[in-house]
Design a protein around this motif. Structure first.
Motif, PDB file in Angstrom:
ATOM      1  N   GLY A   1       0.661  44.594 -42.409  1.00  0.00           N
ATOM      2  CA  GLY A   1      -0.954  44.069 -42.382  1.00  0.00           C
ATOM      3  C   GLY A   1      -0.945  43.458 -43.469  1.00  0.00           C
ATOM      4  N   CYS A   2       0.341  43.241 -44.860  1.00  0.00           N
ATOM      5  CA  CYS A   2      -0.377  42.141 -45.319  1.00  0.00           C
ATOM      6  C   CYS A   2       0.655  40.815 -46.299  1.00  0.00           C
ATOM      7  CB  CYS A   2      -0.153  43.142 -46.948  1.00  0.00           C
ATOM      8  SG  CYS A   2      -1.289  44.977 -47.224  1.00  0.00           S
ATOM      9  N   ASP A   3      -0.180  40.645 -46.784  1.00  0.00           N
ATOM     10  CA  ASP A   3       0.565  39.141 -47.101  1.00  0.00           C
ATOM     11  C   ASP A   3       2.126  39.747 -47.607  1.00  0.00           C
ATOM     12  OD1 ASP A   3      -1.612  37.587 -44.980  1.00  0.00           O
ATOM     13  OD2 ASP A   3      -2.080  36.870 -46.821  1.00  0.00           O
TER      14      ASP A   3
ATOM     15  N   ALA B   1      14.011  38.263 -42.750  1.00  0.00           N
ATOM     16  CA  ALA B   1      13.844  39.034 -41.932  1.00  0.00           C
ATOM     17  C   ALA B   1      13.299  40.456 -42.405  1.00  0.00           C
ATOM     18  CB  ALA B   1      14.889  39.577 -40.740  1.00  0.00           C
ATOM     19  N   LYS B   2      13.499  40.771 -43.316  1.00  0.00           N
ATOM     20  CA  LYS B   2      12.816  42.623 -43.678  1.00  0.00           C
ATOM     21  C   LYS B   2      12.002  42.019 -44.464  1.00  0.00           C
ATOM     22  CE  LYS B   2      14.495  43.821 -48.278  1.00  0.00           C
ATOM     23  NZ  LYS B   2      15.336  44.339 -48.913  1.00  0.00           N
ATOM     24  N   LEU B   3      11.047  40.575 -45.591  1.00  0.00           N
ATOM     25  CA  LEU B   3       9.913  40.269 -45.254  1.00  0.00           C
ATOM     26  C   LEU B   3       8.825  40.440 -44.504  1.00  0.00           C
ATOM     27  CD1 LEU B   3      10.791  38.788 -48.470  1.00  0.00           C
ATOM     28  CD2 LEU B   3      10.261  40.534 -48.657  1.00  0.00           C
ATOM     29  N   LYS B   4       9.783  39.240 -43.425  1.00  0.00           N
ATOM     30  CA  LYS B   4       8.591  39.648 -42.153  1.00  0.00           C
ATOM     31  C   LYS B   4       8.045  40.472 -41.227  1.00  0.00           C
ATOM     32  CE  LYS B   4      10.606  35.476 -40.470  1.00  0.00           C
ATOM     33  NZ  LYS B   4      11.385  34.606 -39.895  1.00  0.00           N
ATOM     34  N   LYS B   5       8.978  41.975 -41.363  1.00  0.00           N
ATOM     35  CA  LYS B   5       8.710  43.500 -40.927  1.00  0.00           C
ATOM     36  C   LYS B   5       7.977  44.313 -41.885  1.00  0.00           C
ATOM     37  CE  LYS B   5      13.240  43.470 -37.994  1.00  0.00           C
ATOM     38  NZ  LYS B   5      14.383  44.056 -37.691  1.00  0.00           N
ATOM     39  N   LEU B   6       8.139  43.857 -43.292  1.00  0.00           N
ATOM     40  CA  LEU B   6       6.980  44.115 -44.255  1.00  0.00           C
ATOM     41  C   LEU B   6       6.199  44.263 -44.125  1.00  0.00           C
ATOM     42  CD1 LEU B   6       6.337  46.116 -47.050  1.00  0.00           C
ATOM     43  CD2 LEU B   6       7.173  44.058 -48.103  1.00  0.00           C
ATOM     44  N   ALA B   7       5.161  42.109 -43.717  1.00  0.00           N
ATOM     45  CA  ALA B   7       4.332  41.791 -43.231  1.00  0.00           C
ATOM     46  C   ALA B   7       3.197  42.775 -42.141  1.00  0.00           C
ATOM     47  CB  ALA B   7       4.596  40.204 -42.896  1.00  0.00           C
TER      48      ALA B   7
ATOM     49  N   PRO C   1       8.956  47.135 -52.611  1.00  0.00           N
ATOM     50  CA  PRO C   1       8.567  46.009 -53.158  1.00  0.00           C
ATOM     51  C   PRO C   1       8.613  45.170 -54.427  1.00  0.00           C
ATOM     52  CG  PRO C   1       7.387  46.513 -51.149  1.00  0.00           C
ATOM     53  CD  PRO C   1       8.549  47.878 -51.517  1.00  0.00           C
ATOM     54  N   ASP C   2       8.406  44.391 -55.448  1.00  0.00           N
ATOM     55  CA  ASP C   2       8.368  44.652 -56.890  1.00  0.00           C
ATOM     56  C   ASP C   2       7.249  44.832 -57.014  1.00  0.00           C
ATOM     57  OD1 ASP C   2      11.386  44.097 -57.138  1.00  0.00           O
ATOM     58  OD2 ASP C   2      10.932  41.995 -57.315  1.00  0.00           O
ATOM     59  N   PHE C   3       6.368  44.318 -56.900  1.00  0.00           N
ATOM     60  CA  PHE C   3       4.283  43.985 -57.061  1.00  0.00           C
ATOM     61  C   PHE C   3       4.002  44.243 -55.676  1.00  0.00           C
ATOM     62  CE2 PHE C   3       6.581  41.371 -60.398  1.00  0.00           C
ATOM     63  CZ  PHE C   3       6.602  42.021 -62.129  1.00  0.00           C
ATOM     64  N   PHE C   4       2.628  44.970 -55.704  1.00  0.00           N
ATOM     65  CA  PHE C   4       1.438  44.456 -55.253  1.00  0.00           C
ATOM     66  C   PHE C   4       0.159  43.788 -55.508  1.00  0.00           C
ATOM     67  CE2 PHE C   4      -2.280  46.459 -52.763  1.00  0.00           C
ATOM     68  CZ  PHE C   4      -2.057  46.108 -51.552  1.00  0.00           C
ATOM     69  N   LEU C   5      -0.243  42.852 -55.026  1.00  0.00           N
ATOM     70  CA  LEU C   5      -1.833  41.843 -56.291  1.00  0.00           C
ATOM     71  C   LEU C   5      -2.332  42.513 -55.223  1.00  0.00           C
ATOM     72  CD1 LEU C   5      -0.284  38.772 -55.828  1.00  0.00           C
ATOM     73  CD2 LEU C   5       0.391  41.134 -57.377  1.00  0.00           C
TER      74      LEU C   5
ATOM     75  N   PRO D   1       1.062  37.987 -41.602  1.00  0.00           N
ATOM     76  CA  PRO D   1       0.982  38.461 -40.321  1.00  0.00           C
ATOM     77  C   PRO D   1       0.364  37.659 -40.198  1.00  0.00           C
ATOM     78  CG  PRO D   1      -0.181  40.048 -42.242  1.00  0.00           C
ATOM     79  CD  PRO D   1       0.768  38.952 -43.191  1.00  0.00           C
ATOM     80  N   GLY D   2       0.939  37.411 -37.878  1.00  0.00           N
ATOM     81  CA  GLY D   2      -0.475  36.919 -37.488  1.00  0.00           C
ATOM     82  C   GLY D   2      -0.041  35.331 -37.285  1.00  0.00           C
ATOM     83  N   LYS D   3       0.102  34.645 -38.794  1.00  0.00           N
ATOM     84  CA  LYS D   3      -0.032  33.100 -38.451  1.00  0.00           C
ATOM     85  C   LYS D   3       1.468  32.755 -39.511  1.00  0.00           C
ATOM     86  CE  LYS D   3      -4.345  33.728 -41.014  1.00  0.00           C
ATOM     87  NZ  LYS D   3      -5.261  33.570 -42.060  1.00  0.00           N
ATOM     88  N   GLY D   4       2.232  33.855 -39.123  1.00  0.00           N
ATOM     89  CA  GLY D   4       3.509  32.436 -39.174  1.00  0.00           C
ATOM     90  C   GLY D   4       4.335  33.037 -41.079  1.00  0.00           C
ATOM     91  N   VAL D   5       5.386  32.134 -41.354  1.00  0.00           N
ATOM     92  CA  VAL D   5       5.684  31.823 -42.292  1.00  0.00           C
ATOM     93  C   VAL D   5       5.160  30.280 -43.083  1.00  0.00           C
ATOM     94  CG1 VAL D   5       8.145  31.316 -43.355  1.00  0.00           C
ATOM     95  CG2 VAL D   5       7.839  33.160 -41.591  1.00  0.00           C
TER      96      VAL D   5
END
Ligand SMILES: [Zn+2]
Length: 207
Positions: free
Chosen positions: A97-99, A87-93, A53-57, A131-135
């Motif tokens: 456990g991070c947004d 799909a990849k970003l959903k799996k990352l979340a 991923p490009d950045f972590f805040l 995570p746990g809340k959706g898109v």
């Protein structure tokens, strides 16, 4: 015979070597907005494919992926590239456990047309994977109480008033008269600074 490759120009800013000028512009924006950022701090194996991923805040515990506007081709909603990335970003979340936020385009001082599905012109498109809340659609907003700038989700059943800032302890913002869809002066300044930053000759961001 292979086609000549077109590649983004690597860009130096704050001692980081960014893969593209677009990413460096967002780092300039984060600095001007008071958002603590790390560039490519951690890679993951997602279904056997390495992903960085490009950045972590850190303040928001969120990963950010930056893409140029229109990276998906002609149709945002009917694109294999977009479907695979989402799909990849959903799996990352889910896995971290991070947004996770997908940002399309450059920092822009233009306010978002919230009635539009297409983000016309220079507008910045942001999608949040929670995570746990959706898109959800998302955007940057400044908390009117503590001044914290964060990525805020709206739509998808998530109220912007519920998600903007932890300083309110989950209390909604309806009673404050605050409209999170207006750019605050600080956000406007930060967007403009990111948009206008020049990196030639090793400059440290905007003039
Ligand atoms: Zn706050």
């Amino acid at each position: 015979m292979s086609e000549p490759a077109i590649k983004p120009i690597e860009t130096n800013y704050k001692g980081c070597r960014f893969r593209s000028r677009l990413e460096a512009r967002w780092a300039v924006f984060f600095d001007a907005a008071g958002i603590e950022w790390e560039y490519e701090p951690e890679g993951y194996d997602i279904d056997g494919v390495p992903y960085l991923p490009d950045f972590f805040l850190r303040g928001q515990k969120a990963y950010v992926e930056i893409k140029p506007r229109g990276f998906y081709g002609n149709n945002r909603y009917d694109s294999d590239v977009m479907r695979e990335l989402q799909a990849k970003l959903k799996k990352l979340a889910t896995g971290t456990g991070c947004d996770v936020f997908l940002i399309e385009g450059s920092p822009s001082p233009r306010p978002i047309d919230t009635d539009s599905e297409t983000y016309p012109g220079d507008d910045v498109g942001v999608i949040g994977f929670l995570p746990g809340k959706g898109v959800s659609s998302a955007r940057f907003a400044e908390c009117p109480h503590c001044g914290r700038v964060s990525l805020m989700c709206f739509g998808g059943g998530i109220s912007p008033y519920d998600s903007i800032c932890p300083c309110r302890g989950g209390k909604p913002f309806e009673d404050t008269g605050y409209n999170p869809f207006d750019w605050s002066p600080r956000l406007l300044h930060a967007m403009t600074k990111g948009r206008q930053a020049r990196f030639e000759h090793g400059e440290a961001g905007a003039p």
